[in-house]
Design an enzyme around this catalytic site. Sequence first.
Site, PDB file in Angstrom:
ATOM      1  N   ARG A 152       0.846  -1.189   0.000  1.00  0.00           N
ATOM      2  CA  ARG A 152       0.000   0.000   0.000  1.00  0.00           C
ATOM      3  C   ARG A 152       0.883   1.240   0.000  1.00  0.00           C
ATOM      4  O   ARG A 152       1.747   1.393   0.871  1.00  0.00           O
ATOM      5  CB  ARG A 152      -0.911   0.008   1.237  1.00  0.00           C
ATOM      6  N   HIS A 194      -3.205  10.991   0.902  1.00  0.00           N
ATOM      7  CA  HIS A 194      -2.682  10.716   2.235  1.00  0.00           C
ATOM      8  C   HIS A 194      -2.084  12.013   2.784  1.00  0.00           C
ATOM      9  O   HIS A 194      -0.913  12.081   3.125  1.00  0.00           O
ATOM     10  CB  HIS A 194      -1.650   9.591   2.193  1.00  0.00           C
ATOM     11  N   GLU A 238      -7.685   8.149   6.400  1.00  0.00           N
ATOM     12  CA  GLU A 238      -7.985   8.741   7.701  1.00  0.00           C
ATOM     13  C   GLU A 238      -8.502  10.171   7.592  1.00  0.00           C
ATOM     14  O   GLU A 238      -7.862  11.128   8.058  1.00  0.00           O
ATOM     15  CB  GLU A 238      -6.764   8.689   8.621  1.00  0.00           C
ATOM     16  N   TYR A 274      -4.784   1.235  15.821  1.00  0.00           N
ATOM     17  CA  TYR A 274      -3.529   1.127  16.558  1.00  0.00           C
ATOM     18  C   TYR A 274      -3.712   0.778  18.035  1.00  0.00           C
ATOM     19  O   TYR A 274      -2.937   0.017  18.596  1.00  0.00           O
ATOM     20  CB  TYR A 274      -2.739   2.445  16.454  1.00  0.00           C
ATOM     21  N   GLU A 304      -3.882  -0.241   7.991  1.00  0.00           N
ATOM     22  CA  GLU A 304      -2.741   0.165   8.818  1.00  0.00           C
ATOM     23  C   GLU A 304      -2.896  -0.458  10.191  1.00  0.00           C
ATOM     24  O   GLU A 304      -3.994  -0.450  10.768  1.00  0.00           O
ATOM     25  CB  GLU A 304      -2.652   1.696   8.990  1.00  0.00           C
ATOM     26  N   ASN A 358      -7.894   1.558   9.629  1.00  0.00           N
ATOM     27  CA  ASN A 358      -6.618   1.734  10.319  1.00  0.00           C
ATOM     28  C   ASN A 358      -6.855   1.702  11.826  1.00  0.00           C
ATOM     29  O   ASN A 358      -7.728   2.418  12.324  1.00  0.00           O
ATOM     30  CB  ASN A 358      -5.987   3.083   9.968  1.00  0.00           C
TER      31      ASN A 358
END
Length: 1758
Positions: free
Chosen positions: A1304, A1349, A1394, A1534, A1599, A1532
């Site tokens: 990606r 991005h 995002e 985390y 991500e 995404n």
Amino acid sequence: MFLAGPLTNEQVKSLDGKLSEGAVDTFDCSHPIPPGTRQYFEYLQRRGVTHFKVPLSWAQLLPSSQSQQAVVTCYQTLLKQLLEVGLQPLVILHGSTVPDTLRSRYGGWESQELVEMFKQYAEFVFGEFGELADSWLTLSSFDELRDAELQHAVDAHTSVYHRYHQLFPNRDGGVSAGVKASEVLIIDKLLFLHSHQSDNNRNNLQTSSCSTTYCKTWSNFASLTSAERDAFLNESFPVDFQWATSSESFKVEGGWLEDGKGQTIWDRFGHENNVFDNQTADVACDSVHKVDYDVYLLRGLNVNTYQFSISWARIFPSGHWAKPSEKGALYYDKLIDALIESGVHPVVTLYHWDLPQALQDHGGWTNASIIEAFKNYADFCFSRFGDRVKTWNTFSSPWVVSHAGYGTGEHPPGEKDYVVASYQVTHNILKSHAEAWHLYNDKYRKEQGGKVGIALNSDWAEPVDPSRPDDLAAADRYLQFMLGWFAHPIFVDGDYPVALKNQIKQKRSECRHSEPARLPVFTPEESQRIRGTADFFGLNHYTSRLVNHSDGGCIPGPQGVGNFQAHVDPSWSSTASDWIYSAPWGLRRLLNYISTEYLSVTRVPIYITGNGMPTEYSGDTLNDTGRINYMKSYINEALKAIVLDEVDVQRFTVQSLMDGFEGKQGYSQRFGLHHVNFEDADRPRTPKQSAYFYSDIIQQNRFGSSKGNVFKGAQRQLTRRPTALSRSEVPSKSKVVWEKFSLQSKFQRKMYHYGTFSQGFSWGVSSSAYQIEGGWNADGKGPSVWDTFTHKLGSIPANANGDVACDSYHRLEEDLYMLRALRVKSYRFSLSWSRIFPDGQRSSLNPKGVEYYNRLIDGLITYNITPMVTLYHWDLPQSLQDLGGWENVNVTEFFNDFCDYCFATFGDRVKFWMTFNQPQTIAWSGYGLGQIPPNVRNPGTAPYRIAHNLIKAHAKAYHTYDDKYRKNQGGLVSIALNANWIEPKDVNVPREVAAADRALQFQLGWFAHPIFKTGDYPDAMKWQVGNKSELQGLSESRLPSFTDEDKSFIKGTADIFCVNHYTTKIARHTTARLKPHSYKYDQDLSEEDEEDSVTTAISDQTAVPWGLRRLLNWIKEEYGDPDIYITENGVATDNKTTVDDTGRVFYYKSYVDEALKAHNLDGVKVKGYIATSLMDSFEWLNGYKVGFGLHHVDFTNSNWPRTPKRSAHYYYQVMKDNGFPLPDDEKILYGEFPKTFNWSTASASYQIEGSWRAHGKGLSIWDMFAHTPLKTSNGDNGDIACDSYNKINEDVEVLKKLKVTHYRFSVSWPRVLPDGTNNHINEAGLNYYHRLLDALEAANIEPQVTLYHWDLPLALHRVGGWLNETIVERFRDYADVLFNQFGNRVKFWITLNEPYIVANLGYGYGTFAPGIVRKQYIAAHNLIKAHAEAWHLYNDKYRATQRGLISITINSDWSEPRNPHKQEDVDAAKRYLQFLIGWFAHPIFNGDYPDLMKTIIRQRSLAAGLAESRLPEFTPQEITRIKGTHDYFGFNHYTTVLSFPVSLGQQQDYEADRGTGTTHDRTWIESGSFWLKITPFGFRKILKFIKDEYGNPPIYVTENGVSERGAVNLNDIHRSYYYENYINQALKALLLDGVDLRGYTAWSLMDNFEWASGYDEQFGLFYVNRSDPTLPRIPKNSASRYATIITCNGFPDPAHGPHDCLQPEPEATSTPNVVDFLGLELSLHDAEVALYVMFGFLLVSSLVIIFVVYGLVRARKK
């Protein structure tokens, strides 16, 4: 009283200051008050008038239930004028004639509805005028009223009377009614009837003619005098008697829409403002989140049975089986399991009034189809819970449903139909009950072996005039219309009582012009099916009534149809409810009646399923003596029925466990044994005095005390210690602890350990005498040094003292309640020396003090709690201090005598003794620093002398026990020593290690070395103090010496090692001053807090969990591996922290785990853990400013209430689990991903490409932002980044090493379109991406391309960027270029990465480019529309030929509530998600922004005075165009956060709108980013959330990764751990939760520019060495681990043997690193050597040529 008035209309017309003759009608404020009234009132006052009548106009004030403000203001003015001139108003609510406006709607006084209207009217009047008058008449006349009308009017007066006194409890004056002389006898009889004749009259009653059960039952008790009737019975209940308490779902659960629960009729009723003060049950007690909290209360109460109801709508939201709620069922599973674990028998009521609204919408209980629905609901409950639930109530108080719900309409559904509906409801309920019973009987009974019954409510009915047969018959009918209506069909013959049927038949014949009642008829088959359908008789009973015969005419309802009227005796004690009066003797009579009337044929037991009374919600809510008296008398009447009358009563249930939502009364009435503070979002539960009273009855199984058994404590096995241990070296050999642990990384240090302690591990809590007991001079106790110290003003903050403290001396049962509820195995407490020996010597023995400790110890043994007794916890008798205290060696003898007495008196039950608590604190703080009593400040010598005497005193007490008591008592004796862990400043510097060791020897070794090793002080101390003394010119050491005899006597005087630990310090070597002489300076070191520690409410006690493990290891190494008890460990919070002590939860979670590591991983013999402390208490020099307790104590309340904190429930769970068993979330799942699964890694253009001005690239907003000072860390920028623009081959090579199937990357918009428009396309930029795609294709790696991005062309920003709606078209044009150029090779497109970060950080907070603030909603709006247009472009123009996928990537954390037991934290977590993931996903996947967002932002915007919401609105056309613009869910993720509510007032921005703060669990492992904690469990949960919230779309994780900071370690174990665990959670989501997961992407391929953090944070699988100009990509260990997971396509099960994917590739098949060198294939090394050789030859040849040429030139010149 001299009374005048009222003011008349005639007076108003001619008012001139004089009395008017011939008063006409009363002035009613329909016109303004004339100006002359004040003068008129002054005239009356001068004439001696004291009071003035003010009749109010009901018609004017409330003509249609809506108050008329002008009329209200008029009356208020009139009343104020009276008060101003000195006249007291006598306010009359009404006359007697019903106003026409009300009569036309509700009828006259014969109507119950009118009574309700009058009560509402009175409530309104008291609210508007209550502060302006003290004297009131409800009704001024009764002369027009007869029979039912009169009774209703009197009832209305009575209700208003009670309501007035509830509202104004301490008000002088009062309420009465106006009665003419001719009416006095009638009214008096109605208002002041007594339930009994004189004793002589009762003895003459004729009862021989009784034929009915009622008459016979009544006659059995008729001859009793009141003294005989109320005589108290002191007997025991049966051994197996069931003691219970109860709750009801809608009253306590809350969570009204939680987890898909359906709406109930009570939800609707409350939301329509039909409840007191417009209250609702939306949260109630929040029990749906507080199972542990509720079961805690039950353990404290010591009940063996808990009756609760299931919410039908929580199980079946629609009322039908079609869509059961698994989460609802799980709640009840959890509750039932928790009850059984705590030894409490669950009794389940299937229906307690909260019908699903969906069923009510179809008629509810009037619709016969509900019978089948109820049967299905019961079937589900029996099948789901019946393996554990053995007692079922089908219904509780069904009479209330029929009567109040469908008859009077007081309860939901609010139907007022006592002619048809009420009777039909009963009919259907009876049939529903029967079907449920038969279902259980036929399908479940054999296997489950339970019982099914029904809980019926009934008053007892007593005749008003026992001499009148009509009144006896009326009382009988009262019972038949209430109890018999349900009981007769079930328990007798399957049909309604004959009396009820005949009465209705008679009424129907009498009332030919109206229908008073319509009673349905059971078929013979139905009667047969209903009869006998109960395994027990459940009885809810609260009060009694006096009943007389009365002709009810044709008025519907039980009193009208039944020809009776019900009253109460004014001598009966009233309650907060106007229908509950205390008449306990009625219960005994009712039980006898039931036993005879219903159970004479089918003998089933009676369970009292509900009995209780409400109190007011104000005043002294905890000291509920009224409830205690009520319970005592009612329970005793049940005992009489059992013992004297042989009625088979097997259970008594007190209603209720806690205060709750009491139907129409809301929270204004409190039935609970526990007080619930509904003003506090934590909904804390605090025991009332009635809870302690009830628990005492349960424990005794009777009233009063019983002698019971004499308990003995269990003997403890003594493990004899080795006879000798060598002295400690300097530094000690225990320095191996630092060598073992100090070089651990933070990751290793914080890695959580799951496991359990050894069986028999001792869990406990602690307290100490002075801190909790109070009673400082009670019952002969002598003063202690702490009494003296605290009584000196200024000694303690706020001049606090321990005079009362927690009042434990007088509240023993309350302390035992907490210990029972916690289920601790041990309780550590101390004995107050001066309570037992007031002057410190045996001659002053105080028996009362001894009795207190005997009761405490006996109570502990009764509940299997081991007493751990500290003989001395700092509170020396003042008399002994007057003799010199511990400086006087004689005190050691007094102490030994005290110990001797305690061993002899309590030692038969106490098997664990500690002589002293923290003697180091006594010596240093008491005699060195002078901070605590006796406040001696002599730091150089006194501490050493005191310690010397303490050690000797301890040894002497130990030997006394050893010699005199050990053989018979078998206990253990030790001493509780305190120790911080000390970590050296630099473990690599020997003298720093020596300093740390020295600190431990001076603190812990000072006492432990003599006792556990040699009988002497450690050499480190002797050396230091001796040398310092010599340098100070002293002739001998300030540290006293032990004789050889002392050493022998002291050595080995402890059976176990007891240590108190709170914190860790960092030590460094210093050379301290020589003067003044000081224990502190003797150590030659300094201490400081650990830099990463968490602060607490006590400044020098920071939380450093890992220090405990190291300390335990040090003790093991230093003192010969002893058995260790952690006898104190805890944390202080400030006094503002009450019950939601999350910090304490984290403290215990981390500290206990460190003890577990020492136990399981290091082999330390940790045998017990004692949490400090049981409850908040007097905290020495801090007074009451801080609290250590697991229970909050309100020291401002004279009841000193103890309320469990969240930490109490957490600690209970830890004890129950005996540690931390591996949770399912942490267990590895073995398995594989689908063969087609996409494995990828990622990057982004600005983060890696560099070449920021190369080949025509335009500027981006990040170029501008990063070149702006102070915007990025260290001023870093992406000018070069990883130079990927020039390193395509290098990047593809590392991708190949990873074995990924996909890569990606993002396209740089300004590299392709320099000004952001398609006016100019930069071919060089396109060529770069073509070359990258070529390389990927050659490597068989598929591209995943992100269009945007974050690097917006600067040119577009200058015209507004994402705030300018034209950008939607610009983005579409940009996408068109990329689709056209690359679409034939790119099959996976991401429009935006995002967008939350773009909008919120870029346009909201301004911390990311372009640095704009508070414009996030506009930016987000345009981002969403831009995405949709790009999607439609691809869908319409390219999809057919290119056949790719296109969607958006949305980021989100998972959010958990900070306190999962708290509704507002649960709501905050939901809000966090909706404002994060929902902001963008909801419009795209569901259409439009989340309703929650729209509602909140709109309401806050309008409240701030804005004309419209700050959140832009999509048009209907835009909603349609945006919805569905996805082929997958790009995600995404985390980390996880803990959410809680915050209020930012009127602040108008995103944070204030969201209203959510975040924090993290301190045990979560940190990363290189402050916001990122390693929390794998959250990954699975949010994937499941996406599935459930957005229709289970295909999900590609685009991500996921973790950062580090600082020096790079290629052995990045934390990153390997992260990927292993996160990817395994993804596998669980796929295989276990059914999430449609298609791919996973690791962020990031290599370390790169991390936006505002610059290069400080590194996420890469490959390290980029930025100190090397070539920027080499070097693999970290995590790259290999990720490649292995990819190769294995998951996690192969090791149980199946080694998997091929785990084998390294064989060398023979590996591709060597070779290069083509001049046509030869050479290794890199050989090619390098050849190159150097050639270079050498070339250099030599060149030199030769130079010299030759030089020679030729010179020769030519010559």
